[in-house]
Design a protein around this motif. Structure first.
Motif, short mmCIF file in Angstrom:
data_model
loop_
_atom_site.label_atom_id
_atom_site.label_comp_id
_atom_site.label_asym_id
_atom_site.label_seq_id
_atom_site.Cartn_x
_atom_site.Cartn_y
_atom_site.Cartn_z
N GLY A 1 0.82 -1.21 0.00
CA GLY A 1 0.00 0.00 0.00
C GLY A 1 0.85 1.25 0.00
O GLY A 1 0.53 2.24 -0.67
N GLY A 2 1.96 1.20 0.76
CA GLY A 2 2.86 2.35 0.83
C GLY A 2 3.50 2.64 -0.51
O GLY A 2 3.55 3.79 -0.97
N VAL A 3 3.99 1.55 -1.15
CA VAL A 3 4.64 1.72 -2.46
C VAL A 3 3.62 2.23 -3.47
O VAL A 3 3.90 3.14 -4.25
CB VAL A 3 5.24 0.37 -2.92
CG1 VAL A 3 5.66 0.45 -4.37
CG2 VAL A 3 6.40 -0.02 -2.03
N HIS B 1 2.85 5.78 -2.88
CA HIS B 1 3.96 6.61 -3.33
C HIS B 1 3.90 6.81 -4.84
O HIS B 1 4.05 7.91 -5.35
CB HIS B 1 5.28 5.94 -2.92
CG HIS B 1 6.49 6.66 -3.41
ND1 HIS B 1 7.05 7.70 -2.71
CD2 HIS B 1 7.23 6.50 -4.52
CE1 HIS B 1 8.10 8.15 -3.39
NE2 HIS B 1 8.23 7.43 -4.48
N GLU B 2 3.69 5.67 -5.52
CA GLU B 2 3.60 5.74 -6.99
C GLU B 2 2.45 6.62 -7.42
O GLU B 2 2.57 7.42 -8.34
CB GLU B 2 3.40 4.32 -7.54
CG GLU B 2 4.63 3.45 -7.45
CD GLU B 2 5.69 3.90 -8.45
OE1 GLU B 2 5.53 3.59 -9.63
OE2 GLU B 2 6.63 4.61 -8.04
N LEU B 3 1.35 6.45 -6.70
CA LEU B 3 0.15 7.21 -7.01
C LEU B 3 0.42 8.71 -6.81
O LEU B 3 0.05 9.54 -7.64
CB LEU B 3 -0.98 6.75 -6.08
CG LEU B 3 -2.40 6.96 -6.55
CD1 LEU B 3 -2.64 6.25 -7.88
CD2 LEU B 3 -3.38 6.44 -5.51
N ALA B 4 1.08 9.01 -5.69
CA ALA B 4 1.39 10.42 -5.42
C ALA B 4 2.31 10.97 -6.51
O ALA B 4 2.15 12.12 -6.94
CB ALA B 4 2.05 10.53 -4.05
N GLN C 1 -5.37 2.19 -12.79
CA GLN C 1 -4.88 0.82 -12.93
C GLN C 1 -4.07 0.41 -11.70
O GLN C 1 -4.16 -0.72 -11.22
CB GLN C 1 -4.03 0.68 -14.18
CG GLN C 1 -4.85 0.67 -15.46
CD GLN C 1 -4.02 0.88 -16.72
OE1 GLN C 1 -2.81 1.07 -16.64
NE2 GLN C 1 -4.68 0.88 -17.86
N LEU C 2 -3.29 1.37 -11.21
CA LEU C 2 -2.46 1.09 -10.03
C LEU C 2 -3.36 0.80 -8.82
O LEU C 2 -3.10 -0.15 -8.06
CB LEU C 2 -1.59 2.31 -9.74
CG LEU C 2 -0.44 2.14 -8.77
CD1 LEU C 2 0.57 1.16 -9.33
CD2 LEU C 2 0.22 3.48 -8.50
N GLU C 3 -4.40 1.60 -8.68
CA GLU C 3 -5.31 1.38 -7.55
C GLU C 3 -6.03 0.03 -7.66
O GLU C 3 -6.19 -0.68 -6.68
CB GLU C 3 -6.34 2.52 -7.47
CG GLU C 3 -5.74 3.78 -6.88
CD GLU C 3 -6.73 4.94 -6.83
OE1 GLU C 3 -7.60 5.00 -7.72
OE2 GLU C 3 -6.61 5.77 -5.92
N SER C 4 -6.44 -0.31 -8.88
CA SER C 4 -7.10 -1.60 -9.10
C SER C 4 -6.15 -2.74 -8.76
O SER C 4 -6.52 -3.71 -8.09
CB SER C 4 -7.55 -1.73 -10.55
OG SER C 4 -8.44 -0.72 -10.86
N LEU D 1 -2.00 9.72 -17.10
CA LEU D 1 -1.55 9.31 -15.77
C LEU D 1 -2.75 8.95 -14.89
O LEU D 1 -2.64 8.13 -14.00
CB LEU D 1 -0.73 10.42 -15.11
CG LEU D 1 0.60 10.75 -15.80
CD1 LEU D 1 1.45 11.63 -14.89
CD2 LEU D 1 1.38 9.50 -16.15
N ALA D 2 -3.90 9.57 -15.17
CA ALA D 2 -5.11 9.23 -14.40
C ALA D 2 -5.46 7.76 -14.63
O ALA D 2 -5.83 7.04 -13.71
CB ALA D 2 -6.26 10.13 -14.82
N GLN D 3 -5.31 7.34 -15.91
CA GLN D 3 -5.57 5.93 -16.21
C GLN D 3 -4.58 5.04 -15.46
O GLN D 3 -4.95 4.02 -14.89
CB GLN D 3 -5.36 5.68 -17.72
CG GLN D 3 -6.55 5.97 -18.59
CD GLN D 3 -6.19 5.71 -20.04
OE1 GLN D 3 -5.28 6.35 -20.58
NE2 GLN D 3 -6.90 4.80 -20.68
#
Lengths: 415, 236
Positions: free
Chosen positions: A39-41, A44-47, A276-279, A270-272
């Protein structure tokens, strides 16, 4: 229950108690570590994605994947609502200091004037302004693909690299394609930039930034600078105007326009990527929880065993209570309380163990793991959900033992 | 809890049999078609050799067990149709048990043991603390409330058990050889106590004993053999 007998009763089943708590703790620690680090990684990626100064990425697989990068950037810039298009070429190269020390670094070739507008405000503050990389347009050396103009041989180096190698502005640095020092070129260090936290490990912070055409020439396939080299980049970072950046539908229109220009390249927003990252993170979280359910099942079996042993050991006390007419819930309540106590103890131990494991990984593991562990995020909601889940499941184990207690023959128990 | 004690029930065993392990090789016929009526507020002693069915009869009267055939009636109402929960509720409100081996809960203090039935009945803490103290005082243990059972002598343990049996002011006291594990001094003291508390509350007391002295103090004396009452005589 209180008093000395309680201590004795617990000693009888101490091993089972320890095993039950340990099994529950292990089952809890596993998802705590995986979910917290993952979740942290992910966060971070999301941020990083959300804080980037660009919103669309044009990319192609493999080195030199996008050809005619200078021209393509110009064509993309002509698309409505696009405010900046920056081709970027990222290549591993070797850097030699004047003392001859070798450091592998990640070199990024950029067009200075186009690179700047794709930086987020946070990133922009890390770079000298304007970027001291010679020709801002990179066209004099690129010269429409001939590479005949004067190269600037300017390079910006990252602060971690500068600190580690004791190199600074005004020094020189020999950059060459990996393991081929003979093709190296001497560069002037024209500035130092800071780096945001990265997931690439300590060496990942060893970055250098140089003009795109210089890097293309250095890593070109020809034996010398006069040979033909492709005008290549691996990505083109595209920034759009403010209003479009915050409108998913408008962004999709721009993305579609760019995709029409380069049907063979990948064009993603990047929103996509964030979605995808969240999924992917949600799927992984579910997987980690499913994985831990195996351990949890074992823990709960131990717990049920402990509680059944307790009923067996205290069958007379239970018989007395029932003979006196105490309601079933008050008898079951004691068992449920003990089950909850043990499971919550296991859950808390597991959470603590998970925390300590992550701390240990952040201190003693390999550099990449260290960095990932350092990003771990202990979400109280997730931890509470895990603890509640364990407590809920412990009710099942308690129910088994309670049923056994309430089915005791009173006469038998008092015999 | 209502301070008024429930009226002692009139008990009746009609054609009651109790067979354990029925149909098996180890079948035991503990009671054989027993007919018995116990008047409200009476003091009945029961004697007989081991295995003659005394405890079984007590368990049936006290709703700890159910007959294989026949009916147990309280005040004329059959209790056979009551659910486990209803039987437990009736035991809690109306029956005080005193066992040969005391059966105090070892992890509770004397005071807590006495409070236990009141707690189950939902009596407020203040009330039950006060009442438990009164009961312990009544049985002569006002200074032993904080002692655990293993810190008490046999006689003291049984006195705590008597206090516990009286906690919810039951109309029916069932004592299964309450002096069986006590020396003569304590036996006399416990008997005196039982007789005193019974008469003070006008409760029905059904007391199983081997002790002829006890039998002599009961209003009615039953002798059992092989699951039947073979002698039923009036006492004092």
């Amino acid at each position: 229950m209180r008093g000395p007998r309680r201590g004795r009763a617990l000693r009888h089943t101490r091993l089972q108690v320890v095993l039950a708590v340990a099994a529950i703790a292990a089952a809890v620690a596993l998802p705590v570590v995986l979910i917290s680090v993952g979740g942290g990684v992910s966060a971070h990626e999301l941020a990083s994605l959300q804080n980037a100064g660009y919103q669309i990425v044009v990319s192609a697989a493999g080195l030199h994947g996008i050809s005619h990068a200078h021209a393509l950037a110009e064509r993309i810039l002509a698309v409505g609502s696009v405010s900046a298009a920056s081709p970027v070429l990222s290549v591993d190269v070797d850097a030699y200091t004047t003392s001859g020390a070798l450091s592998p670094v990640l070199a990024e070739g950029v067009i200075p004037a186009q690179f700047g507008p794709t930086l987020s405000p946070a990133e922009r503050g890390l770079f000298p302004s304007p970027l001291p990389l010679g020709d801002p347009t990179d066209l004099r050396h690129f010269d429409n693909g001939s590479y005949s103009g004067p190269a600037t041989y300017d390079v910006l180096i990252s602060f971690p690299f500068a600190s580690a190698e004791h190199v600074g502005t005004g020094d020189t640095l020999l950059l060459s394609p990996t393991t081929n020092r003979s093709l190296g070129t001497l560069y002037n260090v024209t500035g130092v930039f800071g780096v945001l936290p990265t997931l690439l490990g300590p060496t990942g912070a060893f970055l250098v930034l140089l003009p795109l055409s210089d890097l293309q020439t250095m890593t070109g396939f020809g034996p010398s600078a006069s040979a033909t080299v492709p005008d290549a980049a691996d990505t083109v970072q595209v920034a759009v105007t403010g209003a479009v950046a915050v409108s998913p539908s408008a962004l999709a229109v721009v993305r579609g326009s760019i995709q029409a220009l380069v049907p063979l390249y990948s064009v993603t927003s990047l929103a996509q990527e964030a979605q995808q990252l969240e999924s992917a993170n949600a799927v992984l979280t579910g997987f980690y929880l499913a994985l831990s359910s195996v351990g949890l099942t074992i823990g709960l079996l131990f717990l049920a065993l402990v509680l059944l042993r307790r009923v067996e050991a205290e069958h007379r006390s239970i018989g007395i209570r029932r003979a006196l007419g105490l309601p079933g819930w008050s008898i079951a309540g004691g068992i449920v309380r003990e089950g909850l106590l043990l499971s919550v103890l296991g859950a808390l131990t597991g959470i603590l163990a998970g925390y300590l494991v992550v701390e240990g990984l952040a201190t003693w593991a390999t550099s990449t793991v260290q960095e990932a562990a350092a990003l771990a995020r202990f979400d109280p909601t997730v931890l509470a959900e895990i603890a509640l889940g364990v407590a809920g499941l412990s009710l099942l184990a308690s129910a088994v033992a309670s049923r056994a207690a309430l089915r005791l023959e009173i006469g038998e128990a008092l015999r | 809890m209502n301070d008024a004690a429930p009226r002692p029930p009139e008990l009746e065993l009609a054609n009651v049999s109790r067979t354990y392990f029925a149909g098996g090789a180890e079948e035991v016929r503990a009671l054989r078609t027993l007919d018995l009526r116990i008047a409200s507020g009476s003091f009945v002693s029961v004697e007989g050799p081991s295995g003659c069915g005394k405890t079984t009869m007590l368990n049936l009267v006290g709703l700890l067990d159910a007959p294989t055939s026949g009916e147990v009636r309280w005040d004329g109402h059959s209790v056979g149709g009551l659910s486990d929960r209803e039987r437990a509720r009736l035991r809690l409100r109306s029956v005080g048990f005193i066992f040969q081996r005391f059966y105090l809960l070892p992890t509770l203090t004397a005071q807590e043991n006495v409070e236990l039935p009141m707690r189950a009945l939902g009596l407020p803490r203040e009330d039950r603390t006060r009442r438990a103290a009164e009961l312990l005082s009544e049985v002569g243990l006002s200074d032993r409330g904080r002692a655990f059972p293993h810190q008490l002598s046999g006689g003291e343990e049984q006195r705590v058990a008597v206090a516990r049996a009286l906690a919810n002011q039951p109309g029916l006291l069932l004592a299964d050889e309450p002096t069986g594990e006590l020396d003569s001094g304590n036996t006399r003291a416990i008997l005196d106590l039982l007789v005193r508390v019974r008469s003070a509350r006008s409760a029905t007391l059904l007391l199983v004993t081997h002790n002829p002295e006890v039998a002599a103090r009961a209003g009615r004396h039953l002798t059992m053999r092989d699951g039947s009452v073979v002698r039923d005589v009036a006492g004092n």
